[in-house]
Each structure stands twice: as structure tokens, then as C-alpha cells.
Design an enzyme around this catalytic site. Sequence first.
Site, PDB file in Angstrom:
ATOM      1  N   GLU A   2      86.765 -19.352  63.276  1.00  0.00           N
ATOM      2  CA  GLU A   2      87.291 -18.869  62.007  1.00  0.00           C
ATOM      3  C   GLU A   2      88.422 -17.846  62.177  1.00  0.00           C
ATOM      4  OE1 GLU A   2      84.195 -18.467  58.683  1.00  0.00           O
ATOM      5  OE2 GLU A   2      83.043 -18.055  60.493  1.00  0.00           O
ATOM      6  N   SER A  21      82.567 -21.149  57.155  1.00  0.00           N
ATOM      7  CA  SER A  21      83.619 -22.150  56.997  1.00  0.00           C
ATOM      8  C   SER A  21      83.126 -23.574  57.233  1.00  0.00           C
ATOM      9  CB  SER A  21      84.795 -21.855  57.942  1.00  0.00           C
ATOM     10  OG  SER A  21      85.489 -20.708  57.534  1.00  0.00           O
ATOM     11  N   ASP A  76      78.118 -18.677  46.658  1.00  0.00           N
ATOM     12  CA  ASP A  76      78.299 -20.110  46.458  1.00  0.00           C
ATOM     13  C   ASP A  76      77.001 -20.693  45.919  1.00  0.00           C
ATOM     14  OD1 ASP A  76      80.778 -19.715  47.590  1.00  0.00           O
ATOM     15  OD2 ASP A  76      80.196 -20.447  49.568  1.00  0.00           O
ATOM     16  N   GLU A 122      74.878 -19.886  49.628  1.00  0.00           N
ATOM     17  CA  GLU A 122      75.029 -18.795  50.579  1.00  0.00           C
ATOM     18  C   GLU A 122      75.868 -17.690  49.964  1.00  0.00           C
ATOM     19  OE1 GLU A 122      76.969 -20.379  54.027  1.00  0.00           O
ATOM     20  OE2 GLU A 122      78.939 -20.420  53.093  1.00  0.00           O
ATOM     21  N   ASN A 145      78.936 -14.860  51.031  1.00  0.00           N
ATOM     22  CA  ASN A 145      79.967 -14.517  52.002  1.00  0.00           C
ATOM     23  C   ASN A 145      80.371 -13.068  51.772  1.00  0.00           C
ATOM     24  OD1 ASN A 145      81.012 -17.298  53.267  1.00  0.00           O
ATOM     25  ND2 ASN A 145      80.479 -17.601  51.120  1.00  0.00           N
ATOM     26  N   SER A 156      92.833 -18.857  48.548  1.00  0.00           N
ATOM     27  CA  SER A 156      91.391 -18.659  48.653  1.00  0.00           C
ATOM     28  C   SER A 156      90.766 -18.385  47.289  1.00  0.00           C
ATOM     29  CB  SER A 156      91.079 -17.503  49.604  1.00  0.00           C
ATOM     30  OG  SER A 156      91.469 -17.789  50.924  1.00  0.00           O
TER      31      SER A 156
END
Length: 336
Positions: free
Chosen positions: A15, A167, A282, A296, A298, A307
Site C-alpha cells: 500500500e 486495500s 465500510d 471494516e 479504516n 479517494s
Amino acid sequence: MKIKVALITGGYTGEAEVSYKSASFVQSQLDTEKYDVYPITISLASWFHVDDAGVKHPVNREDFSLTVNEHIVKFDVAFIVIHGTPGEDGRLQGYFDMINLPYTSCSALTSALTMNKGYTKAILKDIPNLFVANSVLLFESGRKDGATLVEKQLHLPYFVKPNAGGSSIGMTKVKTLEELPLALDKAFDAENTGKQVLVEEFVTGREFSQGIFRNAGGELIVLPATEVRTTREFFDFEAKYIPGLTEEITPADLSSEQQQRAAQIIKEIYVRLNCKGMVRVDFFLEQETDHFYFIEINTIPGQTAQSFIPQQVRAYGMKESDFYGQLIDAALQKSL
């Protein structure tokens, strides 16, 4: 006097390339009248800053300072944009705590916890109106028996993913039992993800991503949601970063009731996990039940111009420069 910002980028996983792009965008948005910004690359080989003349300056790890033209630069705050280890899993946060340098992200404990998808689900599972998919958490010590355990406890299809990855690296959607062993190996062997694998039952529904942050005044702000529609089997690494494979709709088409329900859930997640700064949650909205299913969280979400968070900040009616300034101000206030 300007605030000296260490803009932390790079990292130890695949990432890192995304992190460099995120840092470049954040730097382009920060007010140069207010901030002196020093991009700092952290890699397995070295920690360093490259100045405008292309000269490389190593970081003094005793106090995270730089020596530039015989002048010692000490920072007021660290703005962390490393996705994955060591910037999102609590390692850097613990180091910054030890040297008393404020930072823009969640604490070391929260960062470490939220990088572990299985443990995070266990803490969040009783939040009202939030659902979690049935899952099995596998460790390296039980790797050879993993497929058998999954088959006994879960129903096809599955999502198989590294328990501490990001990712969508190492993730596979499994439709048949024959596909499972290869998918488990792929997830276990994903670089620097901890040799743990989470296998979840597949949830059919619309996929969303939604940011939240605490501003300098201490107020929790929930940003508009983004709906993700991809031509891929699921929202994998290619879908995230190859143009044309995914449609992202911000703000998402949700009813007023759904928006209010999602906002309340996301606030509860933020508070339950003791988050700081900005995070992104998410989730799926299951088609048959209208239930929100947690995917999840982040704690260092991507910050390129395309983004989710920058999209949502713009949809909220806020400039990215003001948004990043709020994060820095909140981090500095937290340190007082």
C-alpha cells in the site's frame, strides 16, 4: 510562527504506493501560510526527508527530528498517511506517544485493534442496528486445518482476506470449496499482514463507505456516504485503483431514514472504539433485509483527490484545506 508538520508516508506493505499519492495530495492542500510541511518517508530500509533540492536527510529516531543545512528541525505534529503497517496498526502511534509528538490519527491501542478485523467485529457486534456477517478467524498455527474449520462453520460463498490487511490485498471471493485452499494461502501469505486470515459469509447488497471525524471544536461530523458499484466480482485492489472499473456515487442515494440510521451507527462505532481524527467505515446494505452489515473500519483512509474522504468532504461543502487544518488543530488541542 508556522506549525511544523511531519507528513508521514510510505510504509512496509504494497500500500506504500497509495500512501505516496495520498501524501502528495494532502501536501498540495495544506495552507503554506500556516504550515511548514516536511514529507517523511518511512520504509523498511530507512526513515528520511528529501528537500526541494533533492537532498536526502535521515530522521533522528531518538526524537524524530531532522538536521537540514545544520539546522535542527523539530515537529509540532505528525500527519500520518501510511496505509497499513507501521502507520495504521499502532506502531508509529506508540513511538510518537513515547517521544510526546502529537499525531492526527487514532491512538496506538485503537489503531492496533482496528487493524485486526476479527477483533474489531467482536467489539462492535452488539451495536443497535449494526449487523456482522458470520465469520471464522484463522491463525498460522491452525493453517493446515483452516479449510475444514471454515467448511464446518460457514455457508458458501465466502470472502477470504488477511485479518490485518488493507486495500483488498490478498482478498478472494470463494464460490466453491475447491477454491478455498488457494484463497487461504493467498491471504496468509500477503506481505506484512500478520499471518491471520478472516473468512466471512458473503452478504448480498449495496456497498457503501462513509467518513467521520472529530473537528477542532470536539464535534463529531459524519460525512455523506459514497456508494461503490464495480464491474469486478467485488471491490478488490484493481477495482479500487484502476480507473473505469468502479462507479462511486457521492452522496449516495439513501433515504432520510437510512442516512440517519447509518450516521447513528457510525457515531457509535467511532465512540465505541475511542477513535480520533478521521476514520472511514465500510458497510453493506443487505438487499432483502435493509440491514447495515459492518465490513471494516479504516483509521488511515486514502487521501488522493479521487479517494472517498476527499469526495465526501467536498460533498459536505467543505474545502480539503480546511478539513486537513481541522485534523491538525484537533491533534494539537488533544496534546495540550
